[in-house]
Scaffold this motif. Sequence first.
Motif, PDB file in Angstrom:
ATOM      1  N   LYS A 310      -3.370 -27.713  -7.679  1.00 33.75           N
ATOM      2  CA  LYS A 310      -3.158 -29.152  -7.494  1.00 33.75           C
ATOM      3  C   LYS A 310      -4.451 -29.926  -7.782  1.00 33.75           C
ATOM      4  CE  LYS A 310      -1.638 -32.503  -3.986  1.00 33.75           C
ATOM      5  NZ  LYS A 310      -1.183 -32.664  -2.579  1.00 33.75           N
ATOM      6  N   ILE A 311      -5.567 -29.412  -7.309  1.00 37.69           N
ATOM      7  CA  ILE A 311      -6.864 -30.048  -7.561  1.00 37.69           C
ATOM      8  C   ILE A 311      -7.179 -30.018  -9.059  1.00 37.69           C
ATOM      9  CG2 ILE A 311      -9.332 -29.972  -7.053  1.00 37.69           C
ATOM     10  CD1 ILE A 311      -7.488 -30.713  -4.663  1.00 37.69           C
ATOM     11  N   PHE A 312      -6.878 -28.890  -9.709  1.00 38.89           N
ATOM     12  CA  PHE A 312      -7.100 -28.758 -11.152  1.00 38.89           C
ATOM     13  C   PHE A 312      -6.339 -29.837 -11.922  1.00 38.89           C
ATOM     14  CE2 PHE A 312      -5.312 -26.985 -15.120  1.00 38.89           C
ATOM     15  CZ  PHE A 312      -6.479 -26.800 -15.851  1.00 38.89           C
ATOM     16  N   GLN A 313      -5.073 -30.029 -11.569  1.00 40.16           N
ATOM     17  CA  GLN A 313      -4.263 -31.038 -12.256  1.00 40.16           C
ATOM     18  C   GLN A 313      -4.775 -32.450 -11.975  1.00 40.16           C
ATOM     19  OE1 GLN A 313      -2.054 -30.563 -14.551  1.00 40.16           O
ATOM     20  NE2 GLN A 313      -1.939 -28.329 -14.344  1.00 40.16           N
ATOM     21  N   ALA A 314      -5.230 -32.692 -10.768  1.00 41.25           N
ATOM     22  CA  ALA A 314      -5.770 -34.011 -10.427  1.00 41.25           C
ATOM     23  C   ALA A 314      -7.032 -34.299 -11.235  1.00 41.25           C
ATOM     24  CB  ALA A 314      -6.054 -34.096  -8.931  1.00 41.25           C
ATOM     25  N   LEU A 315      -7.870 -33.291 -11.406  1.00 40.52           N
ATOM     26  CA  LEU A 315      -9.062 -33.474 -12.231  1.00 40.52           C
ATOM     27  C   LEU A 315      -8.680 -33.774 -13.684  1.00 40.52           C
ATOM     28  CD1 LEU A 315     -11.280 -30.586 -10.809  1.00 40.52           C
ATOM     29  CD2 LEU A 315     -11.907 -33.002 -10.803  1.00 40.52           C
ATOM     30  N   LYS A 316      -7.666 -33.088 -14.191  1.00 39.39           N
ATOM     31  CA  LYS A 316      -7.206 -33.364 -15.560  1.00 39.39           C
ATOM     32  C   LYS A 316      -6.731 -34.799 -15.713  1.00 39.39           C
ATOM     33  CE  LYS A 316      -4.746 -30.643 -18.124  1.00 39.39           C
ATOM     34  NZ  LYS A 316      -3.711 -29.691 -18.609  1.00 39.39           N
ATOM     35  N   GLN A 317      -6.084 -35.325 -14.694  1.00 40.26           N
ATOM     36  CA  GLN A 317      -5.635 -36.716 -14.751  1.00 40.26           C
ATOM     37  C   GLN A 317      -6.809 -37.682 -14.814  1.00 40.26           C
ATOM     38  OE1 GLN A 317      -2.955 -37.236 -11.433  1.00 40.26           O
ATOM     39  NE2 GLN A 317      -1.489 -35.733 -12.217  1.00 40.26           N
ATOM     40  N   HIS A 318      -7.951 -37.230 -14.314  1.00 43.48           N
ATOM     41  CA  HIS A 318      -9.172 -38.024 -14.420  1.00 43.48           C
ATOM     42  C   HIS A 318      -9.981 -37.641 -15.654  1.00 43.48           C
ATOM     43  CE1 HIS A 318      -8.270 -38.874 -10.145  1.00 43.48           C
ATOM     44  NE2 HIS A 318      -9.028 -39.938 -10.310  1.00 43.48           N
ATOM     45  N   ARG A 319      -9.368 -36.949 -16.589  1.00 44.11           N
ATOM     46  CA  ARG A 319      -9.969 -36.564 -17.865  1.00 44.11           C
ATOM     47  C   ARG A 319     -11.125 -35.578 -17.711  1.00 44.11           C
ATOM     48  NH1 ARG A 319      -6.113 -37.357 -20.889  1.00 44.11           N
ATOM     49  NH2 ARG A 319      -7.437 -37.395 -22.749  1.00 44.11           N
ATOM     50  N   ILE A 320     -11.039 -34.736 -16.703  1.00 40.34           N
ATOM     51  CA  ILE A 320     -12.029 -33.680 -16.512  1.00 40.34           C
ATOM     52  C   ILE A 320     -11.324 -32.338 -16.596  1.00 40.34           C
ATOM     53  CG2 ILE A 320     -13.655 -32.602 -14.898  1.00 40.34           C
ATOM     54  CD1 ILE A 320     -14.331 -35.354 -13.866  1.00 40.34           C
ATOM     55  N   LEU A 321     -11.761 -31.502 -17.547  1.00 42.98           N
ATOM     56  CA  LEU A 321     -11.119 -30.214 -17.783  1.00 42.98           C
ATOM     57  C   LEU A 321     -12.036 -29.090 -17.315  1.00 42.98           C
ATOM     58  CD1 LEU A 321      -8.683 -28.703 -19.035  1.00 42.98           C
ATOM     59  CD2 LEU A 321      -9.950 -28.673 -21.201  1.00 42.98           C
ATOM     60  N   ILE A 322     -11.590 -28.344 -16.297  1.00 39.53           N
ATOM     61  CA  ILE A 322     -12.292 -27.146 -15.867  1.00 39.53           C
ATOM     62  C   ILE A 322     -11.324 -25.969 -16.030  1.00 39.53           C
ATOM     63  CG2 ILE A 322     -13.796 -28.466 -14.335  1.00 39.53           C
ATOM     64  CD1 ILE A 322     -12.196 -27.349 -11.957  1.00 39.53           C
ATOM     65  N   LYS A 323     -11.647 -24.816 -15.471  1.00 37.23           N
ATOM     66  CA  LYS A 323     -10.805 -23.637 -15.637  1.00 37.23           C
ATOM     67  C   LYS A 323     -10.106 -23.302 -14.327  1.00 37.23           C
ATOM     68  CE  LYS A 323      -9.459 -19.905 -18.009  1.00 37.23           C
ATOM     69  NZ  LYS A 323      -8.661 -19.969 -19.250  1.00 37.23           N
ATOM     70  N   ASN A 324      -8.785 -23.197 -14.397  1.00 39.68           N
ATOM     71  CA  ASN A 324      -7.990 -22.812 -13.228  1.00 39.68           C
ATOM     72  C   ASN A 324      -7.764 -21.309 -13.256  1.00 39.68           C
ATOM     73  OD1 ASN A 324      -6.301 -22.671 -11.045  1.00 39.68           O
ATOM     74  ND2 ASN A 324      -4.559 -23.664 -12.043  1.00 39.68           N
ATOM     75  N   LEU A 325      -8.334 -20.614 -12.278  1.00 35.67           N
ATOM     76  CA  LEU A 325      -8.203 -19.155 -12.200  1.00 35.67           C
ATOM     77  C   LEU A 325      -7.226 -18.715 -11.124  1.00 35.67           C
ATOM     78  CD1 LEU A 325     -12.002 -18.413 -12.602  1.00 35.67           C
ATOM     79  CD2 LEU A 325     -10.231 -17.944 -14.295  1.00 35.67           C
ATOM     80  N   ASP A 326      -6.654 -19.667 -10.426  1.00 34.22           N
ATOM     81  CA  ASP A 326      -5.684 -19.342  -9.375  1.00 34.22           C
ATOM     82  C   ASP A 326      -4.490 -18.624  -9.998  1.00 34.22           C
ATOM     83  OD1 ASP A 326      -4.518 -19.361  -6.807  1.00 34.22           O
ATOM     84  OD2 ASP A 326      -3.424 -21.211  -7.244  1.00 34.22           O
ATOM     85  N   GLY A 327      -4.155 -17.478  -9.458  1.00 34.07           N
ATOM     86  CA  GLY A 327      -3.020 -16.714  -9.976  1.00 34.07           C
ATOM     87  C   GLY A 327      -3.382 -15.696 -11.034  1.00 34.07           C
ATOM     88  N   THR A 328      -4.636 -15.674 -11.493  1.00 32.20           N
ATOM     89  CA  THR A 328      -5.010 -14.719 -12.533  1.00 32.20           C
ATOM     90  C   THR A 328      -5.385 -13.356 -11.963  1.00 32.20           C
ATOM     91  OG1 THR A 328      -7.330 -15.442 -12.503  1.00 32.20           O
ATOM     92  CG2 THR A 328      -5.836 -16.574 -14.040  1.00 32.20           C
ATOM     93  N   HIS A 329      -5.809 -13.326 -10.692  1.00 31.71           N
ATOM     94  CA  HIS A 329      -6.159 -12.078 -10.019  1.00 31.71           C
ATOM     95  C   HIS A 329      -6.163 -12.355  -8.519  1.00 31.71           C
ATOM     96  CE1 HIS A 329      -8.575  -8.662  -8.583  1.00 31.71           C
ATOM     97  NE2 HIS A 329      -8.175  -8.043  -9.675  1.00 31.71           N
ATOM     98  N   PRO A 330      -5.723 -11.384  -7.693  1.00 35.80           N
ATOM     99  CA  PRO A 330      -5.686 -11.627  -6.243  1.00 35.80           C
ATOM    100  C   PRO A 330      -7.031 -12.073  -5.661  1.00 35.80           C
ATOM    101  CG  PRO A 330      -4.451  -9.650  -6.771  1.00 35.80           C
ATOM    102  CD  PRO A 330      -5.095 -10.096  -8.041  1.00 35.80           C
ATOM    103  N   LEU A 331      -8.140 -11.547  -6.181  1.00 33.95           N
ATOM    104  CA  LEU A 331      -9.453 -11.938  -5.662  1.00 33.95           C
ATOM    105  C   LEU A 331      -9.824 -13.372  -6.032  1.00 33.95           C
ATOM    106  CD1 LEU A 331     -11.602  -8.718  -6.280  1.00 33.95           C
ATOM    107  CD2 LEU A 331     -10.825  -9.617  -4.080  1.00 33.95           C
ATOM    108  N   LEU A 332      -9.094 -13.953  -6.996  1.00 38.19           N
ATOM    109  CA  LEU A 332      -9.400 -15.311  -7.451  1.00 38.19           C
ATOM    110  C   LEU A 332      -8.396 -16.335  -6.927  1.00 38.19           C
ATOM    111  CD1 LEU A 332     -10.375 -14.503 -11.151  1.00 38.19           C
ATOM    112  CD2 LEU A 332     -11.920 -15.060  -9.272  1.00 38.19           C
ATOM    113  N   GLU A 333      -7.714 -15.995  -5.851  1.00 36.78           N
ATOM    114  CA  GLU A 333      -6.754 -16.931  -5.276  1.00 36.78           C
ATOM    115  C   GLU A 333      -7.445 -18.252  -4.944  1.00 36.78           C
ATOM    116  OE1 GLU A 333      -3.586 -17.260  -1.529  1.00 36.78           O
ATOM    117  OE2 GLU A 333      -4.981 -15.582  -1.669  1.00 36.78           O
ATOM    118  N   ASN A 334      -6.852 -19.351  -5.412  1.00 33.31           N
ATOM    119  CA  ASN A 334      -7.352 -20.708  -5.174  1.00 33.31           C
ATOM    120  C   ASN A 334      -8.767 -20.922  -5.714  1.00 33.31           C
ATOM    121  OD1 ASN A 334      -5.250 -22.246  -4.034  1.00 33.31           O
ATOM    122  ND2 ASN A 334      -5.531 -21.256  -2.050  1.00 33.31           N
TER     123      ASN A 334
END
Length: 361
Positions: A310-334
Amino acid sequence: MPNFQSPDQIIRPEILALSAYHVPPATGMIKLDAMENPYPLPAVLREEIAQLTATVPVNRYPDASAASLKAALRQALAISDEMDILLGNGSDEIIQIIAMAAAKPGAVLMSVEPAFVMFRMIATFANMPYVGVPLKKDFSLDLEAMLAAIEKHKPAVIFLAYPNNPTGNLFDANAILTIIRATSGIVIVDEAYHAFADASMINQLTQYPNLLLMRTLSKLGLAGLRLGLLIGRSEWLTQLEKVRLPYNVGIMTQLIAEKVLHHTDVLLEQAEAIKAERTKVRQYLDTIDGLEVFPSDANFILFRVHTASKIFQALKQHRILIKNLDGTHPLLENCLRVTVGTPDENSQFCEILRTILSKTV
């Protein structure tokens, strides 16, 4: 007329099961998702490059051996004359060359998890079984688990990133040396972020015959040139050269990279600026409630935050693109990963992130 087969009848099932590596569009965004150097080359150097490329014989193939570029790399990176250099179209191609060369039936490629996703993907491309050994919760190497996995699987190839991507931390150097000594296969240490880490395994190459070192110029500011290199003993690189496609490093890449390598002071000054900004961003993030910020020796920072997607998408709406790793590996949750940008980019990211978080509490 034959009955033509569909892709799922011809293409290997493990390839059909893959998702392609996704590069999101970034037009109009503050782009902090790909670990790029945010600073352009100085105007004087850009002008020299423009003059250099004006007369490039693009109708001719490039130097297949890239001898002049290798000489510049050897000097700029202090590579011993005892070691050979293999060049790739970025580090990705070098990983692929190694995997293809080593893909005997049953040969295993091993790394840690989470790690650079291309280690696992390229193992699949090469039809090699892949074993990923989980890191500890603090993202440090689980040496006991690694040694057990080496004993069980007898890997032909082990990749270790130093610092690691996407976590940003340096593994314990003695643990890496223990792994090198414990395996009968080759160990490739990926030092894509060495310029930001003040640490390297390059001096260990003469001590360990099964150690190879991988570097790239992408993180230093030449990502658009796509130049990676492998450093190691001739008995390894002579064989790997057989898999490298001819003319894989284009003439523009060779000429521009060589020119810039004669001005490494520029790249190192930019790396120092990035490291200084990394400290400032981390200190700022540490002041925000609800964030868990992880140590970084790279040019990015990993942090954990509630409802990361949700934070990742909110940043995109403000034209800031970072990397969302949530869901890519259990150790990277959130977990989210932000590249260190210019001071202005970093300030905008930090302020907007704080504003978003204040509204989600």
